[in-house]
Scaffold this motif. Structure first.
Motif, PDB file in Angstrom:
ATOM      1  N   THR A 188      18.699   7.979 -43.572  1.00 35.62           N
ATOM      2  CA  THR A 188      19.320   9.103 -42.912  1.00 35.62           C
ATOM      3  C   THR A 188      18.876   9.012 -41.546  1.00 35.62           C
ATOM      4  O   THR A 188      19.553   9.541 -40.777  1.00 35.62           O
ATOM      5  CB  THR A 188      18.624  10.521 -43.516  1.00 35.62           C
ATOM      6  OG1 THR A 188      19.007  10.291 -44.957  1.00 35.62           O
ATOM      7  CG2 THR A 188      19.220  11.446 -42.921  1.00 35.62           C
ATOM      8  N   ALA A 189      17.552   8.697 -41.137  1.00 39.23           N
ATOM      9  CA  ALA A 189      17.037   8.814 -39.917  1.00 39.23           C
ATOM     10  C   ALA A 189      17.905   7.689 -39.013  1.00 39.23           C
ATOM     11  O   ALA A 189      18.406   7.726 -37.893  1.00 39.23           O
ATOM     12  CB  ALA A 189      15.510   8.463 -39.524  1.00 39.23           C
ATOM     13  N   LEU A 232      20.833   6.828 -39.767  1.00 37.14           N
ATOM     14  CA  LEU A 232      22.249   7.168 -39.710  1.00 37.14           C
ATOM     15  C   LEU A 232      22.409   8.041 -38.456  1.00 37.14           C
ATOM     16  O   LEU A 232      23.366   7.938 -37.623  1.00 37.14           O
ATOM     17  CB  LEU A 232      22.736   7.984 -40.521  1.00 37.14           C
ATOM     18  CG  LEU A 232      24.144   8.404 -40.906  1.00 37.14           C
ATOM     19  CD1 LEU A 232      25.137   7.166 -40.678  1.00 37.14           C
ATOM     20  CD2 LEU A 232      24.295   9.190 -42.111  1.00 37.14           C
ATOM     21  N   ALA A 233      21.457   8.624 -38.157  1.00 35.13           N
ATOM     22  CA  ALA A 233      21.539   9.670 -36.731  1.00 35.13           C
ATOM     23  C   ALA A 233      21.378   8.670 -35.668  1.00 35.13           C
ATOM     24  O   ALA A 233      21.908   9.089 -34.614  1.00 35.13           O
ATOM     25  CB  ALA A 233      20.245  10.310 -36.774  1.00 35.13           C
ATOM     26  N   SER A 234      20.838   7.475 -35.656  1.00 34.70           N
ATOM     27  CA  SER A 234      20.856   6.446 -34.586  1.00 34.70           C
ATOM     28  C   SER A 234      21.958   5.637 -34.703  1.00 34.70           C
ATOM     29  O   SER A 234      21.874   4.523 -33.959  1.00 34.70           O
ATOM     30  CB  SER A 234      19.428   6.045 -34.377  1.00 34.70           C
ATOM     31  OG  SER A 234      19.392   5.017 -35.403  1.00 34.70           O
ATOM     32  N   ARG A 235      22.794   5.633 -35.679  1.00 35.47           N
ATOM     33  CA  ARG A 235      24.097   4.795 -35.855  1.00 35.47           C
ATOM     34  C   ARG A 235      23.688   3.474 -36.169  1.00 35.47           C
ATOM     35  O   ARG A 235      24.415   2.585 -35.802  1.00 35.47           O
ATOM     36  CB  ARG A 235      24.844   4.943 -34.665  1.00 35.47           C
ATOM     37  CG  ARG A 235      25.359   6.175 -34.170  1.00 35.47           C
ATOM     38  CD  ARG A 235      26.661   6.170 -33.365  1.00 35.47           C
ATOM     39  NE  ARG A 235      26.835   7.402 -32.941  1.00 35.47           N
ATOM     40  CZ  ARG A 235      27.851   8.349 -33.508  1.00 35.47           C
ATOM     41  NH1 ARG A 235      28.550   7.747 -34.237  1.00 35.47           N
ATOM     42  NH2 ARG A 235      27.922   9.638 -32.911  1.00 35.47           N
ATOM     43  N   SER A 236      22.569   3.243 -37.138  1.00 39.88           N
ATOM     44  CA  SER A 236      22.337   2.023 -37.731  1.00 39.88           C
ATOM     45  C   SER A 236      21.908   2.097 -39.035  1.00 39.88           C
ATOM     46  O   SER A 236      20.469   1.999 -39.243  1.00 39.88           O
ATOM     47  CB  SER A 236      21.046   1.636 -36.783  1.00 39.88           C
ATOM     48  OG  SER A 236      20.559   0.117 -37.381  1.00 39.88           O
ATOM     49  N   VAL A 237      22.655   2.093 -39.806  1.00 38.06           N
ATOM     50  CA  VAL A 237      22.478   2.390 -41.464  1.00 38.06           C
ATOM     51  C   VAL A 237      22.091   1.238 -41.897  1.00 38.06           C
ATOM     52  O   VAL A 237      21.126   1.172 -42.681  1.00 38.06           O
ATOM     53  CB  VAL A 237      24.021   2.762 -41.832  1.00 38.06           C
ATOM     54  CG1 VAL A 237      23.570   2.724 -43.391  1.00 38.06           C
ATOM     55  CG2 VAL A 237      24.467   4.006 -41.362  1.00 38.06           C
ATOM     56  N   GLY A 285      18.418   1.021 -41.195  1.00 42.09           N
ATOM     57  CA  GLY A 285      17.589   2.016 -42.114  1.00 42.09           C
ATOM     58  C   GLY A 285      17.552   1.446 -43.610  1.00 42.09           C
ATOM     59  O   GLY A 285      16.346   1.781 -43.980  1.00 42.09           O
TER      60      GLY A 285
END
Length: 67
Positions: free
Chosen positions: A34-35, A37-42, A45
């Motif tokens: 989730t963190a 995803l917020a930085s656009r790097s699933v 993560g």
């Protein structure tokens, strides 16, 4: 929160305990994902979450044995 969950799982049957620990690992991966995803790097993560989950679970289990 995670430590309390593991303590409660420790009182459960072995099959329930294993399933619960796996669920805790998945939740740790989800938090990191989730963190990311917020930085656009699933992908990052999930990789970091998968790397963090086993050491965190070992740490929790070690703490449980010491008590």
């Amino acid at each position: 929160m995670t430590y309390a969950t593991v303590r409660r799982l420790n009182r459960s049957a072995p099959g329930v305990k294993l399933t619960g620990l796996m669920a805790v690992g998945v939740m740790l991966c989800a938090v990191v994902a989730t963190a990311a995803l917020a930085s656009r790097s699933v992908t990052l993560g999930f990789v970091v979450g998968a790397g963090l989950a086993p050491p965190v679970q070992r740490w929790i289990l070690r703490r449980r044995r010491k008590q």
